[in-house]
Enzyme design. Structure first.
Site, mmCIF file in Angstrom:
data_model
loop_
_atom_site.group_PDB
_atom_site.id
_atom_site.type_symbol
_atom_site.label_atom_id
_atom_site.label_comp_id
_atom_site.label_asym_id
_atom_site.label_seq_id
_atom_site.Cartn_x
_atom_site.Cartn_y
_atom_site.Cartn_z
ATOM 1 C CD GLU A 426 -1.893 0.967 3.315
ATOM 2 O OE1 GLU A 426 -1.801 0.156 3.931
ATOM 3 O OE2 GLU A 426 -2.477 2.044 3.546
ATOM 4 C CG ASP A 499 0.138 1.491 6.983
ATOM 5 O OD1 ASP A 499 1.261 1.269 6.531
ATOM 6 O OD2 ASP A 499 -0.444 2.724 6.580
ATOM 7 C CG ASP A 501 -3.975 1.767 9.831
ATOM 8 O OD1 ASP A 501 -4.034 1.224 8.859
ATOM 9 O OD2 ASP A 501 -3.541 2.956 9.766
ATOM 10 C CG ASP A 503 -7.411 4.166 6.711
ATOM 11 O OD1 ASP A 503 -8.503 3.986 6.882
ATOM 12 O OD2 ASP A 503 -7.105 5.295 6.948
#
Ligand code: TSJ
Length: 638
Positions: A426, A499, A501, A503
């Protein structure tokens, strides 16, 4: 052992001994699957009692010791002497192989599905089993050990005359099964499915292994109509009512429920005698034929389709369709490699007839819905045509440029796919770190920019035009859909690295949705992984630790001691790590943690819900998913 046993009993024991010698022949396997199969085998009998109209409640309890207790409020297994065997009918059920229901009052089972071998097999494979029958004011009981009768059927007490039913408790034999721990969610999924497929039947599952017992209760008055609503949860239906057809032809009972939603994938779930047939078969063929013909006839008759226009294809009509097809049939024949495809030709005729007749009537009675379905199908037809053109262009291009690889791809040098892995990363900055960190021989990096197209919300033509998606398709080398060829796969590990998290979880799930819809075999064959970057870095006296979750951090702190010389950094994204750290924590095959993405065929309908729930417009279910998402991945230290 008793010496009074006659020839009949010896035969019985030989029968059950055969089951213990080759359990796989009778229940498919002795793995977790076979273990759970024992429960379904018993519950099936109670469901049959419900289908006979004599039972509306079944309770399944997982006891503390992983034994199972199934209770129903049916008529009770007959306790009278079976004239042929000279023993009580209930004893026949538990001790004679293939006795399934062909005793007593007749007119019993439709079941006998994939492994419909009955209670005697469960008995043979149980350490112990007890049966209790509530019948005409008495409670009868008999016990068995590894299939052998412990004592003749006896009365152990009294009950109210109105109370009838059967209770069976058994403990799977630990010397036969690889593992004897029951999985609550596996049972829950299947029992929910059974409740959907048998309207008005209430099924309760209770887990007594925890301090605080878990309980799930399933009761659907609408049967498979409610099943379709459940499957469409989180999607937007195109019309409010679920369309429902029901009827009986040539000894085949047919039930079909369906509803279109505004998404683009089709989901037809087929069952034969309440058993899922993921590979379809004649019932599905009959449904498709009827649906395609009926909609085309209606569209022509009502001038929604011009004479000059070609017929709508089945795929066009099934775009965004969720359907449940359930047939009950006397002697089901299963075909195909995994025996999960129905072969009986009378099922094709029966489903075709019932659906053609009732759908024609429905369309005539409901012109608004009929128009919505036809217009959706026509739009799909146009988009499909546009997509075909776009695809032909990509094909021609690749042929000319000899598989032009995407510009952003940093490919590896090794040409043996078995050695190679590709990281889908990403963002450009993390992509940059990954490119300098990687081992160039075997690790390729494909950075993707920001938001990934949600393939649940886009038509084919748009999907083919999307740069990120095209980059993945060409990098993997396999092609998609009908062109898919796994032997052309260029990397044997496809690793999604995002990541740690919310998102990041969203992006990895968009990517998984794409793979699930377009290249499901990559997931099925176990080529797809999720990387696991650390959440924390702890430094103390120039020594460094990484923690991948809060528990690990706590454990490390306990070990090194909590004081001020600890420096704890919480990583917010891959971009915060320098290449060396990224290599060490997430990419180095010697040290990293990879999570292989699981594909469970029997969970296909659930998977579908989970993916759409995540991708749909509703925010709440999405958050739930991200938290529960761990169940897709199994931890692998590779
Ligand atoms: F698998 C099993 F046999 F162990 C089992 C059977 C387990 C459980 C929990 C329930 C049952 C079961 C069987 N529930 N209800 C019945 N019903 C009959 O066996 C039955 C009762 C009456 C008549 C009749 O014709 O009067 C016929 C049948 C098949």
């Amino acid at each position: 052992m008793s010496t009074e046993y006659g020839a009949d009993q010896i035969q019985i024991l030989e029968g059950l001994e055969a089951v213990r010698k080759r359990p796989g022949m009778y229940i498919g396997s002795t793995s977790e699957r076979g273990l759970h199969h024992l429960v379904y085998e018993i519950v099936d009998n109670s469901v049959d009692e419900a289908l006979a109209g004599c039972c509306d409640y079944i309770e399944v309890v997982i006891k503390k010791d992983n034994s199972i207790q199934v209770t129903d409020n049916g008529r009770g297994i007959p306790v009278g002497i079976n004239s042929k065997a000279g023993i009580p009918a209930v004893e026949v059920v538990f001790t004679i192989l293939h006795a399934g229901g062909k005793f007593g009052g007749g007119g019993y089972k439709v079941s006998g599905g994939l492994h419909g071998v009955g209670a005697s097999v469960v008995n043979a494979l149980s350490d112990w089993l007890t049966v209790e029958i509530f019948h005409e004011g008495s409670i009868y009981q008999q016990e068995y050990r590894r299939g052998k009768v412990m004592y003749p059927l006896k009365v152990i007490g009294e009950c109210e005359k109105e109370k009838t039913g059967t209770r069976v408790c058994f403990k799977p034999d630990a010397t036969i099964f690889e593992d004897t721990v029951y999985n609550y969610d596996t049972l829950k999924h299947r029992l929910r499915e059974m409740a959907f497929l048998t309207k008005n039947l209430k099924i309760v599952l209770i887990d007594e292994r925890e301090e605080e017992p878990r309980k799930s209760s399933f009761h659907y008055k609408g049967g498979i109509k409610e099943f379709v609503q459940y499957l469409n949860k989180g999607k937007t239906p195109l019309y409010s009512e679920v369309i429902y057809c029901e009827g009986s032809r040539e000894n085949v009972q047919v039930e079909v429920a369906m509803q279109h939603n505004d998404a683009y994938n089709e989901g037809c779930y087929c069952f034969v005698n309440n058993i899922n047939t993921p590979d379809g078969g004649t019932h599905l063929e009959g449904f498709k034929r009827a649906l395609t013909k009926t909609i085309n006839d209606y569209a022509r008759k009502n001038k929604l389709l011009k004479d000059s226009e070609p017929n709508l294809s089945g795929d066009d009509i099934r775009e965004g369709l969720t359907a449940v097809i359930s047939v009950k049939i006397e002697d089901p024949q299963f075909e195909g490699q995994t025996k999960q495809k129905l072969g009986n030709s009378e099922a094709r005729v029966a489903v075709d007839n019932v659906v053609s007749e009732q759908l024609t009537y429905y369309l005539e009675q409901n012109p608004t819905e009929a128009k919505i379905i036809c217009e959706k199908s026509i739009l799909s037809q146009r988009a499909r045509e546009a997509a075909r053109k776009a695809r032909e262009m990509t094909r021609r291009k690749t042929a000319l440029e000899d598989m032009a690889l995407p510009g952003k791809l940093a490919d590896c040098s090794d040409r043996d796919p078995a050695n190679c892995e590709i990281f889908i990363v990403e963002g450009d900055s993390a992509g940059g770190s990954a490119k300098s960190a990687r081992s160039r021989a075997t690790q390729a990096i494909l950075p993707l920019r920001g938001k990934i197209l949600n393939v649940e919300k886009a038509r084919m033509d748009k999907i083919y035009a999307n740069a990120e998606i095209r980059a993945m398709i060409t990098a993997f080398g396999t092609g998609i859909h009908d062109d898919f060829d796994i032997s052309k796969l260029r990397y044997h590990k496809i690793i999604i690295m995002t990541d740690a998290d919310v998102d990041g979880a969203h992006i990895s799930n968009l990517l998984l949705t794409f793979l699930y819809r377009f290249m499901p075999d990559l997931i099925k064959e176990g080529y797809v992984y999720l990387a696991q970057p650390p959440l924390y870095k702890l430094e103390r006296n120039k020594k460094v630790w990484y923690a991948y979750n809060d528990d690990e951090l706590a454990a490390i702190l306990n070990e090194v001691g909590r004081d001020n010389s600890n420096k704890i950094q919480r990583y917010k994204g891959l971009g915060e790590m320098d290449p060396e750290q990224l290599w060490e924590t997430t990419m180095d095959p010697e040290k990293r943690i990879l999570n292989r993405v699981q594909y469970d065929e029997s969970l296909a309908s659930e998977l579908d819900i989970t993916f759409t729930t995540l991708m749909g417009d509703q925010v709440e279910p999405r958050r739930e998913f991200i938290e529960a998402n761990a169940r897709f991945a199994e931890n692998l230290d590779i």
